[in-house]
Scaffold this active site. Structure first.
Site, PDB file in Angstrom:
ATOM      1  N   TRP A  24       0.862  -1.190   0.000  1.00  0.00           N
ATOM      2  CA  TRP A  24       0.000   0.000   0.000  1.00  0.00           C
ATOM      3  C   TRP A  24       0.889   1.227   0.000  1.00  0.00           C
ATOM      4  O   TRP A  24       1.843   1.297   0.776  1.00  0.00           O
ATOM      5  CB  TRP A  24      -0.909   0.015   1.231  1.00  0.00           C
ATOM      6  CG  TRP A  24      -2.042  -0.960   1.141  1.00  0.00           C
ATOM      7  CD1 TRP A  24      -2.051  -2.241   1.629  1.00  0.00           C
ATOM      8  CD2 TRP A  24      -3.299  -0.760   0.510  1.00  0.00           C
ATOM      9  NE1 TRP A  24      -3.233  -2.841   1.349  1.00  0.00           N
ATOM     10  CE2 TRP A  24      -4.039  -1.951   0.656  1.00  0.00           C
ATOM     11  CE3 TRP A  24      -3.875   0.316  -0.154  1.00  0.00           C
ATOM     12  CZ2 TRP A  24      -5.321  -2.105   0.157  1.00  0.00           C
ATOM     13  CZ3 TRP A  24      -5.164   0.162  -0.646  1.00  0.00           C
ATOM     14  CH2 TRP A  24      -5.873  -1.031  -0.487  1.00  0.00           C
ATOM     15  N   ALA A  58       0.129  -4.145   5.768  1.00  0.00           N
ATOM     16  CA  ALA A  58       0.722  -4.272   7.096  1.00  0.00           C
ATOM     17  C   ALA A  58       0.033  -5.350   7.925  1.00  0.00           C
ATOM     18  O   ALA A  58       0.666  -5.964   8.789  1.00  0.00           O
ATOM     19  CB  ALA A  58       0.648  -2.929   7.828  1.00  0.00           C
ATOM     20  N   PHE A  59      -1.249  -5.587   7.681  1.00  0.00           N
ATOM     21  CA  PHE A  59      -1.991  -6.588   8.445  1.00  0.00           C
ATOM     22  C   PHE A  59      -1.344  -7.970   8.338  1.00  0.00           C
ATOM     23  O   PHE A  59      -1.440  -8.778   9.252  1.00  0.00           O
ATOM     24  CB  PHE A  59      -3.442  -6.631   7.956  1.00  0.00           C
ATOM     25  CG  PHE A  59      -4.359  -7.390   8.873  1.00  0.00           C
ATOM     26  CD1 PHE A  59      -4.808  -6.828  10.058  1.00  0.00           C
ATOM     27  CD2 PHE A  59      -4.781  -8.673   8.541  1.00  0.00           C
ATOM     28  CE1 PHE A  59      -5.650  -7.534  10.905  1.00  0.00           C
ATOM     29  CE2 PHE A  59      -5.627  -9.376   9.374  1.00  0.00           C
ATOM     30  CZ  PHE A  59      -6.066  -8.813  10.560  1.00  0.00           C
ATOM     31  N   GLU A  60      -0.663  -8.218   7.236  1.00  0.00           N
ATOM     32  CA  GLU A  60      -0.007  -9.514   7.025  1.00  0.00           C
ATOM     33  C   GLU A  60       1.339  -9.630   7.734  1.00  0.00           C
ATOM     34  O   GLU A  60       1.941 -10.703   7.765  1.00  0.00           O
ATOM     35  CB  GLU A  60       0.167  -9.763   5.518  1.00  0.00           C
ATOM     36  CG  GLU A  60      -1.128 -10.028   4.774  1.00  0.00           C
ATOM     37  CD  GLU A  60      -1.964  -8.793   4.494  1.00  0.00           C
ATOM     38  OE1 GLU A  60      -3.168  -8.955   4.251  1.00  0.00           O
ATOM     39  OE2 GLU A  60      -1.427  -7.658   4.515  1.00  0.00           O
ATOM     40  N   LEU A  82       2.743   2.164   5.642  1.00  0.00           N
ATOM     41  CA  LEU A  82       2.004   3.402   5.859  1.00  0.00           C
ATOM     42  C   LEU A  82       0.527   3.001   5.914  1.00  0.00           C
ATOM     43  O   LEU A  82      -0.033   2.558   4.921  1.00  0.00           O
ATOM     44  CB  LEU A  82       2.261   4.393   4.726  1.00  0.00           C
ATOM     45  CG  LEU A  82       1.718   5.796   4.907  1.00  0.00           C
ATOM     46  CD1 LEU A  82       2.402   6.492   6.079  1.00  0.00           C
ATOM     47  CD2 LEU A  82       1.911   6.607   3.639  1.00  0.00           C
ATOM     48  N   ARG A  90     -11.225   1.899  10.192  1.00  0.00           N
ATOM     49  CA  ARG A  90     -10.514   0.629  10.100  1.00  0.00           C
ATOM     50  C   ARG A  90      -8.999   0.789  10.233  1.00  0.00           C
ATOM     51  O   ARG A  90      -8.328  -0.073  10.782  1.00  0.00           O
ATOM     52  CB  ARG A  90     -10.848  -0.054   8.777  1.00  0.00           C
ATOM     53  CG  ARG A  90     -10.278  -1.430   8.640  1.00  0.00           C
ATOM     54  CD  ARG A  90     -10.818  -2.087   7.395  1.00  0.00           C
ATOM     55  NE  ARG A  90     -10.538  -1.342   6.195  1.00  0.00           N
ATOM     56  CZ  ARG A  90      -9.533  -1.608   5.365  1.00  0.00           C
ATOM     57  NH1 ARG A  90      -8.722  -2.598   5.605  1.00  0.00           N
ATOM     58  NH2 ARG A  90      -9.361  -0.879   4.287  1.00  0.00           N
ATOM     59  N   SER A 115       9.385  -1.438  14.221  1.00  0.00           N
ATOM     60  CA  SER A 115       8.283  -0.979  13.396  1.00  0.00           C
ATOM     61  C   SER A 115       8.547   0.420  12.861  1.00  0.00           C
ATOM     62  O   SER A 115       8.735   1.360  13.621  1.00  0.00           O
ATOM     63  CB  SER A 115       6.972  -0.975  14.182  1.00  0.00           C
ATOM     64  OG  SER A 115       5.942  -0.456  13.366  1.00  0.00           O
TER      65      SER A 115
END
Length: 163
Positions: A24, A58-60, A82, A90, A115
């Protein structure tokens, strides 16, 4: 980037570092990974010791980070993303889940995880914000690499205490 380079403690052993990158906003995330890579090179890591792993978002990161940690082939990991406010809430949940997951990986695996997954409060895709984040994210990449090196050196100093 005209930034002075402070003396950063580095470990005597420089193993492999994994950089996770979200797809993203890739043109902005690349600013983080590029600056982190450049700073790791400056601190003594070679190109072969720095691996870039691209993921959809990033969720992964947490599960992938856990699998990398379990493989035992990396000294540390830096997650770069980002997570922006697209007009819905969300993004806050995603950002919190990512940070919580990365912390869990770090504590469970004992592999340092850093991070540079940033969540700006207000992000707009106009030229002024693009320019600001273009510069800001490069600084964050340098800071993540420096934090990685400093932390690895600190852990190295603790090693004799563990025996």
């Amino acid at each position: 980037m005209n930034q002075t380079h402070p003396t950063i403690p580095t470990p005597s052993r420089r193993g492999r570092i994994a950089l996770l990158a979200s797809r993203w906003h890739p043109e902005l995330v690349q600013r983080i990974t590029g600056a982190a890579t450049q700073e790791l090179h400056r601190l003594g890591w070679t190109a072969k010791q720095i691996e870039l792993h691209e993921l959809p978002g990033a969720f992964e990161f947490p599960l992938y980070a856990l699998r990398l940690a379990e493989a035992g082939q990396h000294q540390a990991l830096i997650a770069c993303a980002l997570v922006v406010d697209g007009g819905i809430y969300r993004h806050e949940f995603v950002a919190q889940a990512v940070i919580d997951g990365l912390m869990r990986v770090q504590l469970d695996s004992r592999m340092p995880v850093f991070s540079a997954s940033l969540t700006p409060q207000h992000f707009h895709e106009h030229a002024v914000h693009q320019q600001f984040f273009h510069e800001h994210l490069a600084i964050k990449g340098v800071e993540a690499a420096q934090a990685c090196a400093t932390t690895l050196a600190a852990h190295e100093r603790l090693a004799p205490l563990a025996g």
